[in-house]
Each structure stands twice: as structure tokens, then as C-alpha cells.
Design an enzyme around this catalytic site. Structure first.
Site, PDB file in Angstrom:
ATOM      1  N   ARG A  41     -21.808 -11.495 -67.504  1.00  0.00           N
ATOM      2  CA  ARG A  41     -21.793 -12.828 -66.900  1.00  0.00           C
ATOM      3  C   ARG A  41     -20.959 -12.765 -65.614  1.00  0.00           C
ATOM      4  O   ARG A  41     -20.011 -11.974 -65.519  1.00  0.00           O
ATOM      5  CB  ARG A  41     -21.145 -13.837 -67.851  1.00  0.00           C
ATOM      6  CG  ARG A  41     -22.020 -14.207 -69.026  1.00  0.00           C
ATOM      7  CD  ARG A  41     -23.181 -15.126 -68.610  1.00  0.00           C
ATOM      8  NE  ARG A  41     -23.977 -15.520 -69.763  1.00  0.00           N
ATOM      9  CZ  ARG A  41     -25.112 -14.914 -70.136  1.00  0.00           C
ATOM     10  NH1 ARG A  41     -25.585 -13.895 -69.463  1.00  0.00           N
ATOM     11  NH2 ARG A  41     -25.788 -15.363 -71.181  1.00  0.00           N
ATOM     12  N   HIS A  90     -29.820 -12.473 -61.772  1.00  0.00           N
ATOM     13  CA  HIS A  90     -29.776 -12.674 -63.236  1.00  0.00           C
ATOM     14  C   HIS A  90     -31.157 -12.426 -63.854  1.00  0.00           C
ATOM     15  O   HIS A  90     -31.740 -13.305 -64.508  1.00  0.00           O
ATOM     16  CB  HIS A  90     -29.275 -14.076 -63.588  1.00  0.00           C
ATOM     17  CG  HIS A  90     -28.742 -14.167 -64.987  1.00  0.00           C
ATOM     18  ND1 HIS A  90     -27.689 -14.957 -65.359  1.00  0.00           N
ATOM     19  CD2 HIS A  90     -29.142 -13.545 -66.140  1.00  0.00           C
ATOM     20  CE1 HIS A  90     -27.468 -14.842 -66.658  1.00  0.00           C
ATOM     21  NE2 HIS A  90     -28.343 -13.978 -67.166  1.00  0.00           N
TER      22      HIS A  90
HETATM   23  P1  NDP Z   1     -23.049  -8.781 -79.005  1.00  0.00           P
HETATM   24  O1  NDP Z   1     -22.347  -9.964 -79.559  1.00  0.00           O
HETATM   25  O2  NDP Z   1     -24.082  -8.095 -79.832  1.00  0.00           O
HETATM   26  O3  NDP Z   1     -21.988  -7.667 -78.588  1.00  0.00           O
HETATM   27  C1  NDP Z   1     -20.845  -7.974 -77.852  1.00  0.00           C
HETATM   28  C2  NDP Z   1     -20.016  -6.714 -77.704  1.00  0.00           C
HETATM   29  O4  NDP Z   1     -18.877  -7.018 -76.887  1.00  0.00           O
HETATM   30  C3  NDP Z   1     -19.472  -6.210 -79.054  1.00  0.00           C
HETATM   31  O5  NDP Z   1     -19.452  -4.806 -79.079  1.00  0.00           O
HETATM   32  C4  NDP Z   1     -18.068  -6.780 -79.065  1.00  0.00           C
HETATM   33  O6  NDP Z   1     -17.131  -6.054 -79.842  1.00  0.00           O
HETATM   34  C5  NDP Z   1     -17.699  -6.656 -77.608  1.00  0.00           C
HETATM   35  N1  NDP Z   1     -16.584  -7.535 -77.273  1.00  0.00           N
HETATM   36  C6  NDP Z   1     -16.525  -8.892 -77.341  1.00  0.00           C
HETATM   37  N2  NDP Z   1     -15.300  -9.326 -77.005  1.00  0.00           N
HETATM   38  C7  NDP Z   1     -14.569  -8.226 -76.725  1.00  0.00           C
HETATM   39  C8  NDP Z   1     -13.232  -8.015 -76.346  1.00  0.00           C
HETATM   40  N3  NDP Z   1     -12.373  -9.031 -76.173  1.00  0.00           N
HETATM   41  N4  NDP Z   1     -12.810  -6.734 -76.163  1.00  0.00           N
HETATM   42  C9  NDP Z   1     -13.661  -5.698 -76.347  1.00  0.00           C
HETATM   43  N5  NDP Z   1     -14.943  -5.823 -76.724  1.00  0.00           N
HETATM   44  C10 NDP Z   1     -15.387  -7.083 -76.906  1.00  0.00           C
HETATM   45  O7  NDP Z   1     -23.674  -9.257 -77.606  1.00  0.00           O
HETATM   46  P2  NDP Z   1     -24.947  -8.630 -76.878  1.00  0.00           P
HETATM   47  O8  NDP Z   1     -24.746  -7.165 -76.753  1.00  0.00           O
HETATM   48  O9  NDP Z   1     -26.184  -9.115 -77.508  1.00  0.00           O
HETATM   49  O10 NDP Z   1     -24.860  -9.351 -75.453  1.00  0.00           O
HETATM   50  C11 NDP Z   1     -23.734  -9.164 -74.620  1.00  0.00           C
HETATM   51  C12 NDP Z   1     -23.856 -10.057 -73.404  1.00  0.00           C
HETATM   52  O11 NDP Z   1     -24.838  -9.564 -72.516  1.00  0.00           O
HETATM   53  C13 NDP Z   1     -24.313 -11.489 -73.665  1.00  0.00           C
HETATM   54  O12 NDP Z   1     -23.269 -12.283 -74.188  1.00  0.00           O
HETATM   55  C14 NDP Z   1     -24.705 -11.930 -72.269  1.00  0.00           C
HETATM   56  O13 NDP Z   1     -23.572 -12.432 -71.602  1.00  0.00           O
HETATM   57  C15 NDP Z   1     -25.147 -10.616 -71.610  1.00  0.00           C
HETATM   58  N6  NDP Z   1     -26.586 -10.629 -71.349  1.00  0.00           N
HETATM   59  C16 NDP Z   1     -26.998 -10.626 -70.039  1.00  0.00           C
HETATM   60  C17 NDP Z   1     -28.323 -10.621 -69.732  1.00  0.00           C
HETATM   61  C18 NDP Z   1     -28.772 -10.550 -68.323  1.00  0.00           C
HETATM   62  O14 NDP Z   1     -29.970 -10.746 -68.046  1.00  0.00           O
HETATM   63  N7  NDP Z   1     -27.905 -10.234 -67.391  1.00  0.00           N
HETATM   64  C19 NDP Z   1     -29.366 -10.642 -70.775  1.00  0.00           C
HETATM   65  C20 NDP Z   1     -28.825 -10.577 -72.123  1.00  0.00           C
HETATM   66  C21 NDP Z   1     -27.484 -10.583 -72.379  1.00  0.00           C
HETATM   67  P3  NDP Z   1     -17.371  -5.878 -81.422  1.00  0.00           P
HETATM   68  O15 NDP Z   1     -18.481  -4.847 -81.517  1.00  0.00           O
HETATM   69  O16 NDP Z   1     -16.090  -5.379 -81.897  1.00  0.00           O
HETATM   70  O17 NDP Z   1     -17.766  -7.236 -81.935  1.00  0.00           O
HETATM   71  C1  OXD Z   2     -29.038 -13.903 -71.936  1.00  0.00           C
HETATM   72  C2  OXD Z   2     -29.299 -13.866 -70.522  1.00  0.00           C
HETATM   73  O1  OXD Z   2     -27.895 -14.131 -72.347  1.00  0.00           O
HETATM   74  O2  OXD Z   2     -30.474 -13.917 -70.120  1.00  0.00           O
HETATM   75  O3  OXD Z   2     -29.999 -13.688 -72.704  1.00  0.00           O
HETATM   76  O4  OXD Z   2     -28.369 -13.739 -69.729  1.00  0.00           O
END
Ligand code: NDP
Ligand code: OXD
Length: 310
Positions: free
Chosen positions: A225, A273
Site C-alpha cells: 500500500r 495500482h
Molecule cells: P496476508 O494477511 O496473507 O499476509 C500478510 C503477511 O504480512 C504475513 O506474512 C504477516 O505475518 C505479515 N505481516 C503483517 N504485519 C506484520 C508486521 N508488523 N511485521 C512483519 N510482518 C507482518 O496478506 P496477503 O499476502 O494476502 O496480502 C498482503 C497485502 O498485499 C494486502 O494487504 C494488500 O495491501 C497488498 N495487495 C496489493 C495488491 C496490488 O495490486 N498492489 C493486490 C493484492 C494485495 P504473519 O505471517 O506472521 O501473519
Molecule cells: C487488493 C488490491 O488488496 O487490489 O486486492 O490492492
């Protein structure tokens, strides 16, 4: 009470879901915002960023779906505790995120921003090529997206470190976790990819102190983000050469104002995005699976831990 899902979003998705979702969830009706009928009949809402005051008007709301993987754009604090907040994770989204990361890593690894800038000024300026095995890539976030990204980048031949909040174990990835581990992770990150959710803990995680810990001349990819990145600090780090280049799919705000210096920076590649987009049918299948799981009393796939914020 028969479930009624209120859809807010593009007519193309809404109309498709009106046909598809009742086939997947028997008894479900889909209504398209703003034609919601009696608010008391709405049990489910699917939206990206619904109006702040919507939830308070729906007394029988049971589940809210973010139509994307992230939930930071949704006012979760406006939801009563008993309402399940669920994000959409469908296979197409994961594939597209891993592909975008591959595009970014290869572009940065092979100096594409530099060559694009040189092309604009007509300069023939070849640079030495670094072996993939000598370019260390780090993925911040090892969830549905970050895990797939790390695995795909490692399969290309780059040494990959992954960082998460809790311990993770991914074959072929050097997995580290927790805030204490971050400085050592940054010190070995020639290309740093952010695939984190935006939470109070991760806001501006890509900041001046972070950049200072990277090896000089590292590159940064933000596909989480816009709020993860301190854009002023990035511009400063690009200016000193501490960060050599960046590829950004997300900005703060979105869209980025036309006069923002990131638009024209010669070593920044910007995309609007578009790293990944939830597939309409895949999204419907994910929503249906979550409704059915919730109905059966099990944990819906994609359930958000509201205390953690993701
Ligand atoms: P998940 O919830 O599956 O995974 C999040 C990961 O981040 C986990 O490994 C989690 O740790 C880690 N994490 C969260 N907080 C912390 C922290 N404080 N310190 C260290 N690690 C942390 O999310 P997704 O992988 O599905 O998605 C991640 C993000 O990708 C979404 O929230 C969105 O913002 C972004 N996104 C962007 C898109 C785009 O088009 N640009 C499209 C889709 C998603 P743990 O494993 O320990 O829980
Ligand atoms: C999502 C994105 O979070 O598109 O899926 O950013």
C-alpha cells in the site's frame, strides 16, 4: 432469514455475481448498490471502500467482504464485533502479484530504469551484468501474496529472504520474523519488496531509517500500500544514491497528484495500482466459500483478525 448480499462496485462484477452467487450459495440474493431494498434484509456486504455510514444502517449484517486482499481501505472500526470481516484471496490475484514482483525484480536486476532514462536522452551506456545468485532479494510479508512472490523469485535463481510477524517456513526461503530481525534482514536486501498489509505497525515501514540500513544502491519495490512508504524519504534516498531505483505500484494518495516528483523521477517506475486485480468469478467463488464456511460454523477462508488489522 434468507441471506441477502449487497454489492458495491462495478456493474460488470455486480451483475455477474447476481447470476453466479445464488448458484454457489443456495438461497442467497444479490442486490446492487444503491438499490438495497429494506436495509434490515441485508446480511452480507461486498465492497472495496463502502461509505463510512453504511454499516450503521444494516441491523442484521453478519459478514463484510473486502473485494480485494487488503482491508485497510475499509472502516473496520465501524463494524460491530460480531460481524465477520473477510478479505478476498483468489488464485488469480496471487498469480498476478507473483508475476508483478517478477517483472519488478528482473527490471531492477537488469537496470531497466537506468536504460529507460538513457534511451530518453539518446545515451548508449552499457552496465556490467550482476549474476542472479549475487542479487539478494527480500520479501516483507510472507502471507498469501508474499509467500507466492518469494517462491517465484527464488525459482528464478535469486537468493530470497522473507520476513513476517510470526515464524514461517517456506522451502528455499530464508525465513525471518519479528521487528528485532528486521535490521539484519535489511542489511542483506539488494532488492527489497514490500508485500505487507497496511496496519499501524507497518505504516511507513519503508522510511529513511530503513533505507539507511539497506546495502548502498539497493532497489525498492512497493506493491503493498502507498502508506507503507515515506515518499519524501524515498526521494531523498534516491538523491543520495543510497537507493538506486524503485518500482511502485501503490502511492499515497492514489492517484498521485500530477505534479508529484515521483512521476518524473528518472529512476522510478510507477504503475497505477495494477499489480493484481481480483478475478470476478474467482472472487465470487471465494465469497461463496466463506459464506458456506461461516454457515457451517467453521472459520471462513480469508477471515481478518481485526485485532491484528489484517
Ligand atoms: P496476508 O494477511 O496473507 O499476509 C500478510 C503477511 O504480512 C504475513 O506474512 C504477516 O505475518 C505479515 N505481516 C503483517 N504485519 C506484520 C508486521 N508488523 N511485521 C512483519 N510482518 C507482518 O496478506 P496477503 O499476502 O494476502 O496480502 C498482503 C497485502 O498485499 C494486502 O494487504 C494488500 O495491501 C497488498 N495487495 C496489493 C495488491 C496490488 O495490486 N498492489 C493486490 C493484492 C494485495 P504473519 O505471517 O506472521 O501473519
Ligand atoms: C487488493 C488490491 O488488496 O487490489 O486486492 O490492492
Amino acid at each position: 432469514m434468507n441471506p441477502v448480499l449487497l454489492h458495491l462496485g462495478t456493474p460488470a462484477r455486480g451483475e455477474r455475481w447476481q447470476t453466479l452467487l445464488p448458484r454457489l450459495v443456495p438461497g442467497l440474493t444479490v442486490r446492487l448498490w444503491p438499490d438495497m431494498g429494506d436495509p434490515a434484509t441485508i446480511t452480507h456486504v461486498a465492497a472495496w471502500a463502502p461509505p463510512d455510514d453504511l454499516f450503521a444502517t444494516l441491523p442484521n449484517l453478519a459478514m463484510v467482504f473486502s473485494v480485494g486482499a487488503g482491508v485497510d481501505q475499509l472502516r473496520a472500526d465501524a463494524l460491530p464485533d460480531h460481524v465477520a470481516l473477510v478479505r478476498t484471496v483468489e488464485p488469480g490475484l496471487i498469480v498476478e502479484m507473483a508475476d508483478y514482483a517478477t517483472l519488478a525484480v528482473l527490471a531492477l536486476h537488469r537496470d531497466l530504469p537506468r536504460y529507460l532514462a538513457a534511451q530518453r536522452t539518446g545515451q548508449w551506456a552499457p552496465q556490467p551484468v550482476t549474476a542472479k545468485g549475487a542479487r539478494r532479494v527480500t520479501v516483507l510479508g510472507l502471507g498469501a501474496m508474499g509467500g507466492a512472490i518469494a517462491t517465484q523469485i527464488a525459482a528464478l535463481g535469486f537468493p530470497v529472504t522473507g520476513w513476517s510477524r510470526r515464524p514461517r517456513d517456506l522451502p528455499g526461503i530464508d525465513c525471518r520474523h519479528g521487528a528485532d530481525a528486521l535490521p539484519n534482514v535489511l542489511a542483506i536486501s539488494d532488492i527489497l519488496i514490500c508485500a505487507l498489509p497496511l496496519t499501524p505497525e507497518t505504516r511507513h515501514i519503508l522510511n529513511a531509517a530503513t533505507f539507511a540500513l539497506l546495502p548502498r544502491g539497493a532497489a525498492v519495490v512497493n506493491m503493498g500500500r502507498g502508506g507503507h512508504l515515506d515518499q519524501v524519504a524515498l526521494l531523498a534516498a534516491l538523491e543520495t544514491g543510497q537507493v538506486a531505483a524503485a518500482m511502485l505500484d501503490v502511492t499515497d494518495p492514489e492517484p498521485l497528484p500530477p505534479d508529484h516528483p515521483l512521476w518524473r523521477h528518472p529512476r522510478v517506475v510507477l504503475t497505477p495500482h495494477v499489480a493484481a486485480e481480483t478475478d470476478i468469478d474467482g472472487g465470487a467463488r471465494a465469497v461463496a466459500a466463506a459464506i458456506l464456511a461461516h454457515r457451517a460454523g467453521s472459520v471462513p477462508p480469508g477471515l481478518v483478525d481485526r485485532s491484528a488489522g489484517y
